[in-house]
Design a protein around this motif. Structure first.
Motif, short mmCIF file in Angstrom:
data_model
loop_
_atom_site.label_atom_id
_atom_site.label_comp_id
_atom_site.label_asym_id
_atom_site.label_seq_id
_atom_site.Cartn_x
_atom_site.Cartn_y
_atom_site.Cartn_z
N GLY A 1 0.82 -1.22 0.00
CA GLY A 1 0.00 0.00 0.00
C GLY A 1 0.85 1.26 0.00
N GLU A 2 1.93 1.24 0.78
CA GLU A 2 2.82 2.41 0.81
C GLU A 2 3.49 2.62 -0.53
OE1 GLU A 2 5.59 1.89 4.05
OE2 GLU A 2 3.92 1.63 5.48
N ARG A 3 3.96 1.52 -1.13
CA ARG A 3 4.63 1.65 -2.43
C ARG A 3 3.65 2.14 -3.50
NH1 ARG A 3 7.52 -3.33 -0.57
NH2 ARG A 3 6.12 -4.67 -1.75
N VAL A 4 2.45 1.61 -3.47
CA VAL A 4 1.46 2.04 -4.47
C VAL A 4 1.10 3.51 -4.26
CG1 VAL A 4 -0.87 1.66 -5.37
CG2 VAL A 4 0.53 -0.29 -4.70
N SER A 5 1.00 3.93 -3.01
CA SER A 5 0.65 5.33 -2.73
C SER A 5 1.70 6.28 -3.29
CB SER A 5 0.51 5.56 -1.22
OG SER A 5 -0.56 4.80 -0.71
N GLN A 6 2.95 5.82 -3.33
CA GLN A 6 4.03 6.67 -3.84
C GLN A 6 4.18 6.59 -5.36
OE1 GLN A 6 7.40 5.49 -1.46
NE2 GLN A 6 6.26 6.06 0.40
N ASP A 7 3.47 5.67 -5.98
CA ASP A 7 3.56 5.46 -7.42
C ASP A 7 2.47 6.30 -8.09
OD1 ASP A 7 3.29 4.52 -10.02
OD2 ASP A 7 3.43 2.40 -9.46
N PRO A 8 2.87 7.19 -9.00
CA PRO A 8 1.85 8.05 -9.65
C PRO A 8 0.71 7.24 -10.29
CG PRO A 8 4.08 8.71 -10.29
CD PRO A 8 4.23 7.44 -9.51
N LEU A 9 1.02 5.99 -10.65
CA LEU A 9 0.00 5.16 -11.29
C LEU A 9 -1.23 4.96 -10.39
CD1 LEU A 9 0.04 3.71 -14.09
CD2 LEU A 9 0.46 1.59 -12.85
N HIS A 10 -1.04 5.16 -9.09
CA HIS A 10 -2.19 4.93 -8.18
C HIS A 10 -3.31 5.90 -8.47
CE1 HIS A 10 -1.02 8.30 -5.43
NE2 HIS A 10 -2.29 8.26 -5.17
N ARG A 11 -3.01 7.00 -9.14
CA ARG A 11 -4.07 7.97 -9.45
C ARG A 11 -5.07 7.42 -10.44
NH1 ARG A 11 0.32 11.68 -10.27
NH2 ARG A 11 1.09 12.27 -8.20
N GLU A 12 -4.67 6.32 -11.10
CA GLU A 12 -5.62 5.71 -12.06
C GLU A 12 -6.56 4.71 -11.40
OE1 GLU A 12 -3.85 4.22 -15.62
OE2 GLU A 12 -2.58 5.99 -15.85
N LEU A 13 -6.36 4.45 -10.12
CA LEU A 13 -7.22 3.47 -9.44
C LEU A 13 -8.69 3.89 -9.51
CD1 LEU A 13 -5.10 2.66 -6.27
CD2 LEU A 13 -5.79 1.02 -8.04
N ALA A 14 -9.51 2.99 -9.99
CA ALA A 14 -10.93 3.31 -10.12
C ALA A 14 -11.59 3.55 -8.77
CB ALA A 14 -11.65 2.19 -10.87
N LEU A 15 -11.06 2.94 -7.72
CA LEU A 15 -11.68 3.08 -6.41
C LEU A 15 -11.34 4.40 -5.71
CD1 LEU A 15 -11.43 -0.50 -4.86
CD2 LEU A 15 -13.53 0.73 -5.44
N LEU A 16 -10.41 5.17 -6.29
CA LEU A 16 -10.02 6.41 -5.62
C LEU A 16 -11.21 7.35 -5.41
CD1 LEU A 16 -6.64 7.96 -6.75
CD2 LEU A 16 -7.27 6.91 -4.57
N SER A 17 -12.11 7.38 -6.38
CA SER A 17 -13.24 8.30 -6.23
C SER A 17 -14.15 7.85 -5.09
CB SER A 17 -14.02 8.41 -7.55
OG SER A 17 -14.47 7.13 -7.94
N ALA A 18 -14.30 6.53 -4.94
CA ALA A 18 -15.09 6.01 -3.81
C ALA A 18 -14.41 6.36 -2.49
CB ALA A 18 -15.28 4.50 -3.95
N MET A 19 -13.08 6.27 -2.48
CA MET A 19 -12.31 6.60 -1.28
C MET A 19 -12.56 8.06 -0.90
SD MET A 19 -10.03 5.14 0.78
CE MET A 19 -8.84 5.70 2.04
N GLN A 20 -12.51 8.91 -1.92
CA GLN A 20 -12.68 10.34 -1.66
C GLN A 20 -14.11 10.68 -1.24
OE1 GLN A 20 -11.03 11.41 -5.38
NE2 GLN A 20 -8.92 11.27 -4.61
N ALA A 21 -15.05 9.87 -1.70
CA ALA A 21 -16.46 10.13 -1.38
C ALA A 21 -16.86 9.51 -0.04
CB ALA A 21 -17.35 9.59 -2.50
N GLY A 22 -15.91 8.93 0.67
CA GLY A 22 -16.24 8.36 1.99
C GLY A 22 -17.03 7.07 1.90
N GLN A 23 -16.82 6.33 0.80
CA GLN A 23 -17.59 5.09 0.62
C GLN A 23 -16.77 3.85 0.95
OE1 GLN A 23 -18.54 5.84 -3.46
NE2 GLN A 23 -20.33 7.09 -2.97
N LEU A 24 -15.52 4.04 1.35
CA LEU A 24 -14.66 2.89 1.68
C LEU A 24 -14.22 2.99 3.16
CD1 LEU A 24 -12.37 2.61 -1.48
CD2 LEU A 24 -14.34 1.21 -0.92
#
Lengths: 478, 478
Positions: free
Chosen positions: A455-478
């Motif tokens: 998780g730490e490595r992925v967070s530091q990888d710019p590619l993580h911005r393409e994660l489809a679940l990021l929007s759910a994370m930001q919306a407080g759904q996870l």
């Protein structure tokens, strides 16, 4: 005079899976000597006939063959939960995590998955992964039965980054050669290892991911060695698109034309198989691996297992990968298979409980080419069995007349957590849910630790911005 | 100076269900005084702020609102397993058993179901049964929250024996009157009982099973008493056929014309509702009870909950009845709801984990008219909560970044058996899976005993020859 055996199991609701049904025996018993079943019958008779080193009292328990999971990718247990509820689970869910997995993470994933599966009654695990150091040792240690399929493909080391959707995958002959060599090293080391408890198959990942020449070479080697091929077939529209572009053929016809469609091919998924293709594969004798849970979650599709069986094909169940399933539990797969097919055909009679129980046991064993050794409780077969507490509030009551409720209640109300004790090749590897062969708490702690590192490595990888679940994370759904 | 509270829960993965998502708080804490939540926040702050009589350390656990099951028929837990995998579950599965159930059997069923549901995290049970002596007392004893809906119908005492399929049900005004009186006696006794923990609704079984005049009378009484109606609506083609024959109208239009379609009607199933009917009900404000598991098994149908929600309707989850589900477990319903809808729409994005979790908690509470008291962890609400161990091999790993895996892993990998501790109205009723308010082993033994008695009676009843499962029994499939 009583004969001596190593293990006697008494007073079970015995589901032998002999014959064409579930082979039920009331107050049934089993006698085990070494790794094999030497007797199956009534408790009253076996208790007299044998003197046992150890006796298991299975009163109020179902005893049945250990469950068979024909298709898993155990390493991905380490990234459980990163790839569901999205439209492109592989690219926008799993891939950004998978590239940050190292061998330690893979091993932690396999071990976590083995523990999860054991605690849900799975004794035979058909594991399909890119080989890493220590893979086979996980199974040797755990004491369960495994069929290792090292992934073979000819995808270039850099992966498919930069490719547009629809571009033909670049195939790299050298990568393919190395992949084949690595796979053969696994087969050399593990085929028949641990007194035959571990076997192997050869696993071209997909017909779209390796050149024809190398695919045929792998098939030839498999035949020489008496190994099955284990291949994802018609697993998605992407694969079909690649095949049509490369060969002008969809996968099933391509397999048939290249003489790869026969009973030595374990064909996985068939998500996109047409009726005709389903028939073609079933009638060829190639068994099918049905992964109801994962294909349901990641594609919203129910594969054509019903039709496959109606055409005489053999269907085993697979739990696939935890990143998009999200569990590896054959109780779950049996239940979902029954329910999904009732819904697909809008008919409650489709895929009754006994039928999916056969897929999770004897039919799964046959799909892996192990039908003569495991999958049912018969004299001469390996002693792979589970003891399942049915005296629980979620499974009770168990009545015998005028109809018996045991099997439907196990399948539709059981969760897997009712499994108490597990015997593999005559050895008790789990007792009262405690795994005796490894430290469950260490496996859990290591899995959590490795997942946090990823998780730490992925967070530091710019590619993580393409994660489809990021929007759910930001919306407080996870 | 620290204030005193009765209970402090610390170090949880806290899912408050506040707001529009899951309201996650890392290292979250709750303070409980009496039956209510008095504080929700960070562990570091609450640990300083309060001195508690009892403290629960929820490290490695999710803490969330107790689950809400809006629609159950608990008595039928006693005949779990007699009615699935057949084409006419009611007539050819349940009915031959149901006629041999007495009050003792019913009570044993309710108790078994309460234990099963508690062990799967359900704190609020919406129970719809023909009243029998001791029904409400089961809930008073267990300490869970219940909404009792005594079944109301005007079917003649002899039942519908002798009726041909398609014949109009005979309605018996006197039977209806007695049924209404019995229901009102339940409401008199239990509405607001146990410090408000038990509430009631009025439950005309279906609009086809009572005359219009009596239906309207029930609705009038419900309005006077401030009770909701709880009605099976468009639950099957048989109901629709009866309604068209009797009134020339399908159920939803009939309800609308008779001014019964409003937010005081809990509409159950909608199995046969068209798109237009779904919209009509959703837009009326009437909440929907969605029973994914049971309707999937007994009908092979996925009810229109997605459309219902898109039209602004509120959907709660129900586990229905164990004879044809076969379990009463809201973890199961949440998972099946997500998966079935992905399959129905062939889209993995439909009904993500957070959405079904809302249906199993806050939305279910709202569907029952209890949204201001339960369903989320908020100051002033009732302290109904569960502590769920997520440090298990089937749920791990839990990572927080870049995306959090807690909710999908709970929903798709959880079974309900990870629930450890349950608090209802501030009282710990289950601790480390031990139910403190009743003897689980006695409940299990009594259920098994009563089921065996029913089985004997059914075996002696010639009607058992009509059981659809008899052929499976004879074929060795059970």
């Amino acid at each position: 005079m009583a004969q001596s055996v190593d293990l006697l199991v008494l007073h079970a609701h015995l589901l032998t899976m002999q014959g064409n049904g579930v082979g039920y025996l009331r107050d049934g018993a089993l006698a085990v000597r070494g790794d094999s079943l030497v007797d199956v019958g009534r408790s009253s008779e076996l208790a007299q006939r044998y003197q046992a080193t150890e006796t298991l009292d299975a009163t109020n328990c179902a005893v049945m063959p250990g469950l068979v999971d024909v298709h898993m990718h155990t390493v991905y247990a380490i990234v459980r939960g990163v790839a569901q509820d999205v439209s492109n689970w592989m690219q926008k869910g799993l891939a950004p995590f998978a590239r940050h997995m190292d061998a330690e993470a893979a091993r932690a994933g396999t071990r976590l998955n083995i523990v999860e599966a054991m605690q849900a009654g799975t004794t035979t695990m058909g594991d399909f992964v890119r080989p890493y150091p220590g893979w086979g040792e996980c199974y040797a240690e755990a004491g369960v039965r495994a069929c290792l399929t090292p992934t073979i493909n000819a995808l270039p080391p850099g992966g498919m980054a930069g490719l547009e959707l629809g571009d033909l995958y670049p195939l790299d002959e050298k990568a393919g050669r190395e992949s084949i060599a690595a796979a053969l090293a696994i087969c050399d080391r593990w085929q028949g290892a641990e007194d035959g408890r571990i076997t192997t198959m050869l696993g071209p990942q997909g017909t779209d991911m390796i050149g024809l020449e190398q695919l045929l070479e792998v098939a030839r080697i498999a035949e020489e060695r008496g190994l099955m091929l284990h291949v994802h077939v018609a697993q998605g529209d992407r694969e079909i698109d690649q095949m049509v572009k490369r060969y002008g053929q969809r996968t099933p016809a391509f397999l048939a034309d290249n003489k790869l469609l026969n009973d030595r091919l374990l064909a996985v998924h068939l998500t996109e198989a047409t009726d005709e293709e389903t028939d073609l594969i079933a009638e060829s004798g190639a068994p099918m691996a049905l992964c109801s849970g994962s294909i349901g979650i990641i594609d919203g599709i129910v594969p054509p297992a019903r039709r496959f069986r109606e055409k005489g094909g053999i269907v085993g169940l697979g739990s696939d990968q935890a990143s998009g399933n999200n569990c590896n539990n054959i109780f779950n797969e049996m239940k979902l298979t029954a329910l999904f097919n009732k819904i697909k055909y809008r008919d409650p009679q489709v895929m009754p409980a006994w039928e999916v129980l056969r897929m999770g046991t004897i039919e799964g064993a046959r799909a892996m080419g192990l039908g003569d050794r495991i999958g049912s409780l018969e004299v001469g077969k390996q002693a792979d069995l589970i003891v399942v507490d049915v005296n629980t509030a979620n499974i009770l009551p168990i009545i015998d007349a005028p109809v018996r409720t045991l099997v439907p209640n196990l399948i539709y109300a059981g969760t897997g957590k009712e499994v108490q004790t597990m015997v593999v090749a005559g050895r008790i590897v789990m007792r009262d849910r405690e795994i005796l062969t490894l430290s469950e708490s260490k496996v859990r702690a290591e899995a959590q630790h490795q997942a946090e590192l990823i998780g730490e490595r992925v967070s530091q990888d710019p590619l993580h911005r393409e994660l489809a679940l990021l929007s759910a994370m930001q919306a407080g759904q996870l």
